[in-house]
Enzyme design. Structure first.
Site, PDB file in Angstrom:
ATOM      1  CB  SER A 169      -4.400  -6.376   4.483  1.00  0.00           C
ATOM      2  OG  SER A 169      -3.945  -5.116   4.096  1.00  0.00           O
ATOM      3  NE  ARG A 212      -2.424  -7.431  -4.126  1.00  0.00           N
ATOM      4  CZ  ARG A 212      -3.179  -7.617  -3.071  1.00  0.00           C
ATOM      5  NH1 ARG A 212      -2.628  -7.948  -1.929  1.00  0.00           N
ATOM      6  NH2 ARG A 212      -4.485  -7.491  -3.143  1.00  0.00           N
ATOM      7  CE  LYS A 231     -13.224  -6.319   3.607  1.00  0.00           C
ATOM      8  NZ  LYS A 231     -12.704  -5.570   2.467  1.00  0.00           N
ATOM      9  CG  HIS A 267      -1.948  -0.974   1.369  1.00  0.00           C
ATOM     10  ND1 HIS A 267      -2.165  -1.706   2.507  1.00  0.00           N
ATOM     11  CD2 HIS A 267      -2.896  -1.382   0.480  1.00  0.00           C
ATOM     12  CE1 HIS A 267      -3.195  -2.528   2.321  1.00  0.00           C
ATOM     13  NE2 HIS A 267      -3.643  -2.358   1.100  1.00  0.00           N
TER      14      HIS A 267
HETATM   15  P1  ADP Z   1      -9.946  -3.370  -0.379  1.00  0.00           P
HETATM   16  O1  ADP Z   1     -10.621  -4.016   0.798  1.00  0.00           O
HETATM   17  O2  ADP Z   1     -10.676  -2.167  -0.889  1.00  0.00           O
HETATM   18  O3  ADP Z   1      -9.526  -4.301  -1.483  1.00  0.00           O
HETATM   19  P2  ADP Z   1      -7.170  -3.205   0.470  1.00  0.00           P
HETATM   20  O4  ADP Z   1      -6.720  -2.407   1.633  1.00  0.00           O
HETATM   21  O5  ADP Z   1      -7.025  -4.682   0.574  1.00  0.00           O
HETATM   22  O6  ADP Z   1      -8.657  -2.726   0.251  1.00  0.00           O
HETATM   23  O7  ADP Z   1      -6.421  -2.734  -0.845  1.00  0.00           O
HETATM   24  C1  ADP Z   1      -6.539  -1.435  -1.364  1.00  0.00           C
HETATM   25  C2  ADP Z   1      -5.931  -1.382  -2.753  1.00  0.00           C
HETATM   26  O8  ADP Z   1      -4.527  -1.600  -2.666  1.00  0.00           O
HETATM   27  C3  ADP Z   1      -6.458  -2.441  -3.716  1.00  0.00           C
HETATM   28  O9  ADP Z   1      -6.522  -1.864  -5.019  1.00  0.00           O
HETATM   29  C4  ADP Z   1      -5.397  -3.511  -3.684  1.00  0.00           C
HETATM   30  O10 ADP Z   1      -5.357  -4.265  -4.896  1.00  0.00           O
HETATM   31  C5  ADP Z   1      -4.156  -2.657  -3.522  1.00  0.00           C
HETATM   32  N1  ADP Z   1      -3.053  -3.418  -2.912  1.00  0.00           N
HETATM   33  C6  ADP Z   1      -3.087  -4.157  -1.793  1.00  0.00           C
HETATM   34  N2  ADP Z   1      -1.872  -4.715  -1.546  1.00  0.00           N
HETATM   35  C7  ADP Z   1      -1.054  -4.308  -2.560  1.00  0.00           C
HETATM   36  C8  ADP Z   1       0.322  -4.585  -2.912  1.00  0.00           C
HETATM   37  N3  ADP Z   1       1.086  -5.395  -2.172  1.00  0.00           N
HETATM   38  N4  ADP Z   1       0.814  -4.002  -4.031  1.00  0.00           N
HETATM   39  C9  ADP Z   1       0.017  -3.198  -4.799  1.00  0.00           C
HETATM   40  N5  ADP Z   1      -1.275  -2.924  -4.534  1.00  0.00           N
HETATM   41  C10 ADP Z   1      -1.811  -3.471  -3.433  1.00  0.00           C
END
Ligand code: ADP
Length: 167
Positions: free
Chosen positions: A132, A94, A45, A21
């Site tokens: 995450s 990813r 959630k 992130h």
């Molecule tokens: P959500 O619940 O909205 O998917 P996340 O916090 O899991 O929220 O992710 C937010 C955004 O960041 C999403 O577009 C996800 O694909 C992206 N993301 C999460 N981890 C990574 C990573 N390691 N590299 C690039 N983008 C990421």
């Protein structure tokens, strides 16, 4: 009204914020004049961290980046975006499975409001394996998550774990 293309929103659950992130945040902040990190508050959630903890962690971990604002958002992302006069949503990609989900969400959002555009930043290969949900799973099993999350997040997680253990 002229579109404001200088500001973008990066929405997510950030439960917790990871190095993946943070990399997207750094890169998007260098493209746009301002980046709003929008922390999703979704009543249904189940999250490891409360919304306040997720927000506080992001503020700490991004304190070195100037053009960032961190906020909660609730309800439809397109409504939140148009309330803020922002027309660009940034998401990270990813894997192929991310693509499938993100593709459907971007199309759905465009159907809801066709003035809003979603753009995607490809993960840096160093962070492609970080999510995450894996961080949460490893952390809950007392594994070492230090290479997946920023230091500010790690010290926060350790602090809340100690507080829980001392109760
Ligand atoms: P959500 O619940 O909205 O998917 P996340 O916090 O899991 O929220 O992710 C937010 C955004 O960041 C999403 O577009 C996800 O694909 C992206 N993301 C999460 N981890 C990574 C990573 N390691 N590299 C690039 N983008 C990421």
């Amino acid at each position: 009204m002229a579109k404001n293309n200088k500001v973008a929103i990066y929405p997510g659950s950030f439960d917790p914020l990871t190095n993946g992130h943070l990399d997207i945040i750094n890169r998007a902040a260098s493209i746009f004049e301002e980046l709003i990190i929008a922390v999703a508050v979704n009543g249904e959630k189940e999250t490891l961290l409360t919304k306040d903890e997720r927000l506080e962690i992001i503020i700490k971990a991004t304190s070195g980046i100037g053009n960032i604002k961190v906020e909660f958002f609730n309800g439809l992302l397109v409504d939140y975006a148009s309330r803020n006069d922002v027309f660009t949503i940034v998401r990270g990609l990813r894997t192929l499975s991310d693509f499938e989900y993100e593709f459907r969400m971007a199309i759905m959002n465009r159907n809801l409001d066709n003035s809003i555009e979603t753009i995607f930043l490809m993960t840096d290969e160093k962070y492609g394996h970080i999510s995450s949900s894996f961080v949460k799973e490893i952390y809950n099993l007392d594994g070492d998550v230090s290479s997946f999350i920023p230091d500010a997040v790690l010290s926060y997680l350790n602090k809340i774990k100690n507080e829980k253990n001392n109760k």
